[in-house]
Design a protein around this motif. Sequence first.
Motif, PDB file in Angstrom:
ATOM      1  N   SER A  23      41.430  36.830  41.875  1.00  0.00           N
ATOM      2  CA  SER A  23      40.558  37.969  41.605  1.00  0.00           C
ATOM      3  C   SER A  23      39.134  37.545  41.247  1.00  0.00           C
ATOM      4  O   SER A  23      38.336  38.359  40.832  1.00  0.00           O
ATOM      5  CB  SER A  23      41.142  38.819  40.474  1.00  0.00           C
ATOM      6  OG  SER A  23      41.167  38.068  39.282  1.00  0.00           O
ATOM      7  N   THR A  25      35.298  36.807  41.268  1.00  0.00           N
ATOM      8  CA  THR A  25      34.200  37.460  41.968  1.00  0.00           C
ATOM      9  C   THR A  25      33.230  36.459  42.557  1.00  0.00           C
ATOM     10  O   THR A  25      32.323  36.833  43.290  1.00  0.00           O
ATOM     11  CB  THR A  25      33.434  38.391  41.013  1.00  0.00           C
ATOM     12  OG1 THR A  25      32.915  37.600  39.942  1.00  0.00           O
ATOM     13  CG2 THR A  25      34.316  39.496  40.489  1.00  0.00           C
ATOM     14  N   SER A  40      32.150  38.259  55.315  1.00  0.00           N
ATOM     15  CA  SER A  40      31.986  39.691  55.571  1.00  0.00           C
ATOM     16  C   SER A  40      30.519  40.096  55.404  1.00  0.00           C
ATOM     17  O   SER A  40      29.787  39.481  54.631  1.00  0.00           O
ATOM     18  CB  SER A  40      32.880  40.493  54.627  1.00  0.00           C
ATOM     19  OG  SER A  40      32.613  40.140  53.291  1.00  0.00           O
ATOM     20  N   ASN A  42      28.914  42.194  53.703  1.00  0.00           N
ATOM     21  CA  ASN A  42      28.638  43.022  52.528  1.00  0.00           C
ATOM     22  C   ASN A  42      27.941  42.230  51.427  1.00  0.00           C
ATOM     23  O   ASN A  42      28.102  42.507  50.253  1.00  0.00           O
ATOM     24  CB  ASN A  42      29.925  43.661  52.004  1.00  0.00           C
ATOM     25  CG  ASN A  42      30.972  42.633  51.609  1.00  0.00           C
ATOM     26  OD1 ASN A  42      30.728  41.434  51.643  1.00  0.00           O
ATOM     27  ND2 ASN A  42      32.143  43.109  51.236  1.00  0.00           N
ATOM     28  N   PHE A 102      33.027  51.862  43.568  1.00  0.00           N
ATOM     29  CA  PHE A 102      33.146  50.466  43.975  1.00  0.00           C
ATOM     30  C   PHE A 102      32.079  49.643  43.269  1.00  0.00           C
ATOM     31  O   PHE A 102      30.958  50.110  43.058  1.00  0.00           O
ATOM     32  CB  PHE A 102      32.982  50.306  45.489  1.00  0.00           C
ATOM     33  CG  PHE A 102      34.065  50.953  46.288  1.00  0.00           C
ATOM     34  CD1 PHE A 102      35.403  50.685  46.045  1.00  0.00           C
ATOM     35  CD2 PHE A 102      33.744  51.844  47.304  1.00  0.00           C
ATOM     36  CE1 PHE A 102      36.401  51.284  46.789  1.00  0.00           C
ATOM     37  CE2 PHE A 102      34.734  52.450  48.055  1.00  0.00           C
ATOM     38  CZ  PHE A 102      36.067  52.173  47.799  1.00  0.00           C
ATOM     39  N   ASP A 104      29.475  46.480  42.984  1.00  0.00           N
ATOM     40  CA  ASP A 104      28.675  45.433  43.616  1.00  0.00           C
ATOM     41  C   ASP A 104      28.129  44.568  42.497  1.00  0.00           C
ATOM     42  O   ASP A 104      27.766  45.079  41.434  1.00  0.00           O
ATOM     43  CB  ASP A 104      27.497  46.015  44.404  1.00  0.00           C
ATOM     44  CG  ASP A 104      27.923  46.778  45.644  1.00  0.00           C
ATOM     45  OD1 ASP A 104      29.090  46.655  46.057  1.00  0.00           O
ATOM     46  OD2 ASP A 104      27.077  47.501  46.190  1.00  0.00           O
ATOM     47  N   ARG A 124      32.177  43.615  45.799  1.00  0.00           N
ATOM     48  CA  ARG A 124      33.373  42.878  45.360  1.00  0.00           C
ATOM     49  C   ARG A 124      34.532  43.052  46.317  1.00  0.00           C
ATOM     50  O   ARG A 124      35.372  42.169  46.442  1.00  0.00           O
ATOM     51  CB  ARG A 124      33.820  43.358  43.988  1.00  0.00           C
ATOM     52  CG  ARG A 124      33.044  42.759  42.877  1.00  0.00           C
ATOM     53  CD  ARG A 124      33.732  43.018  41.555  1.00  0.00           C
ATOM     54  NE  ARG A 124      32.839  42.646  40.481  1.00  0.00           N
ATOM     55  CZ  ARG A 124      33.037  42.967  39.232  1.00  0.00           C
ATOM     56  NH1 ARG A 124      34.103  43.666  38.883  1.00  0.00           N
ATOM     57  NH2 ARG A 124      32.171  42.589  38.315  1.00  0.00           N
ATOM     58  N   THR A 125      34.607  44.224  46.935  1.00  0.00           N
ATOM     59  CA  THR A 125      35.743  44.508  47.805  1.00  0.00           C
ATOM     60  C   THR A 125      35.242  45.081  49.119  1.00  0.00           C
ATOM     61  O   THR A 125      34.088  45.471  49.247  1.00  0.00           O
ATOM     62  CB  THR A 125      36.699  45.525  47.150  1.00  0.00           C
ATOM     63  OG1 THR A 125      35.975  46.717  46.858  1.00  0.00           O
ATOM     64  CG2 THR A 125      37.322  44.977  45.883  1.00  0.00           C
ATOM     65  N   GLY A 126      36.141  45.164  50.062  1.00  0.00           N
ATOM     66  CA  GLY A 126      35.813  45.776  51.339  1.00  0.00           C
ATOM     67  C   GLY A 126      35.172  44.807  52.304  1.00  0.00           C
ATOM     68  O   GLY A 126      35.012  43.623  52.020  1.00  0.00           O
ATOM     69  N   TYR A 127      34.803  45.326  53.451  1.00  0.00           N
ATOM     70  CA  TYR A 127      34.233  44.499  54.500  1.00  0.00           C
ATOM     71  C   TYR A 127      32.750  44.797  54.693  1.00  0.00           C
ATOM     72  O   TYR A 127      31.911  43.933  54.563  1.00  0.00           O
ATOM     73  CB  TYR A 127      35.002  44.702  55.813  1.00  0.00           C
ATOM     74  CG  TYR A 127      34.478  43.842  56.932  1.00  0.00           C
ATOM     75  CD1 TYR A 127      34.772  42.486  56.970  1.00  0.00           C
ATOM     76  CD2 TYR A 127      33.685  44.384  57.924  1.00  0.00           C
ATOM     77  CE1 TYR A 127      34.272  41.686  57.982  1.00  0.00           C
ATOM     78  CE2 TYR A 127      33.186  43.597  58.947  1.00  0.00           C
ATOM     79  CZ  TYR A 127      33.483  42.240  58.975  1.00  0.00           C
ATOM     80  OH  TYR A 127      32.983  41.455  59.968  1.00  0.00           O
ATOM     81  N   ASP A 129      29.248  47.063  53.732  1.00  0.00           N
ATOM     82  CA  ASP A 129      28.632  47.861  52.673  1.00  0.00           C
ATOM     83  C   ASP A 129      27.582  48.812  53.237  1.00  0.00           C
ATOM     84  O   ASP A 129      26.863  49.455  52.483  1.00  0.00           O
ATOM     85  CB  ASP A 129      28.014  46.963  51.599  1.00  0.00           C
ATOM     86  CG  ASP A 129      26.816  46.194  52.122  1.00  0.00           C
ATOM     87  OD1 ASP A 129      26.577  46.171  53.347  1.00  0.00           O
ATOM     88  OD2 ASP A 129      26.102  45.599  51.292  1.00  0.00           O
TER      89      ASP A 129
END
Length: 151
Positions: A23, A25, A40, A42, A102, A104, A124-127, A129
Amino acid sequence: MSHNNRISTPLLLLFPLLLAACSSTGIGAPTTQMQPCPSSPNCVSTDAANAKQQISPFKIKGSKTVAWKELQQQVDQLPRTQIITVTSHYLQAECRSALFGFVDDIEFLLREEQGTIAIRSAARTGYSDFGVNRKRIETLRAALVSRGVIE
């Protein structure tokens, strides 16, 4: 009594460490380099190897101390943003999106010898932004230029 279903104590002690590592960051007070961006799209960073993720540092005009303090004030005024860490050369904040919350992470590193402030802004998450991190940094750049502390 069967011991086959039993988890060993060393494994139980190792589990929280593995969970924390997964987890992570990738942030923290760097000394000279920002953490690399993930593959990614983002993330933007002064130190990014990928040209699409690169963003120019803030070039300080005048006093480095004044520019650093003004940056802190401008970051503090960003909507849904909380400064987490601030030192004489490093600033880290968390920005939450309005709709889903979400997070950032934005980081700044004062490079006094170069007269610049390095930047990293990443989801922090996802693909994707949708360019939010780059736009946030360019908004900050415009504010700092208008305040006369960067070029």
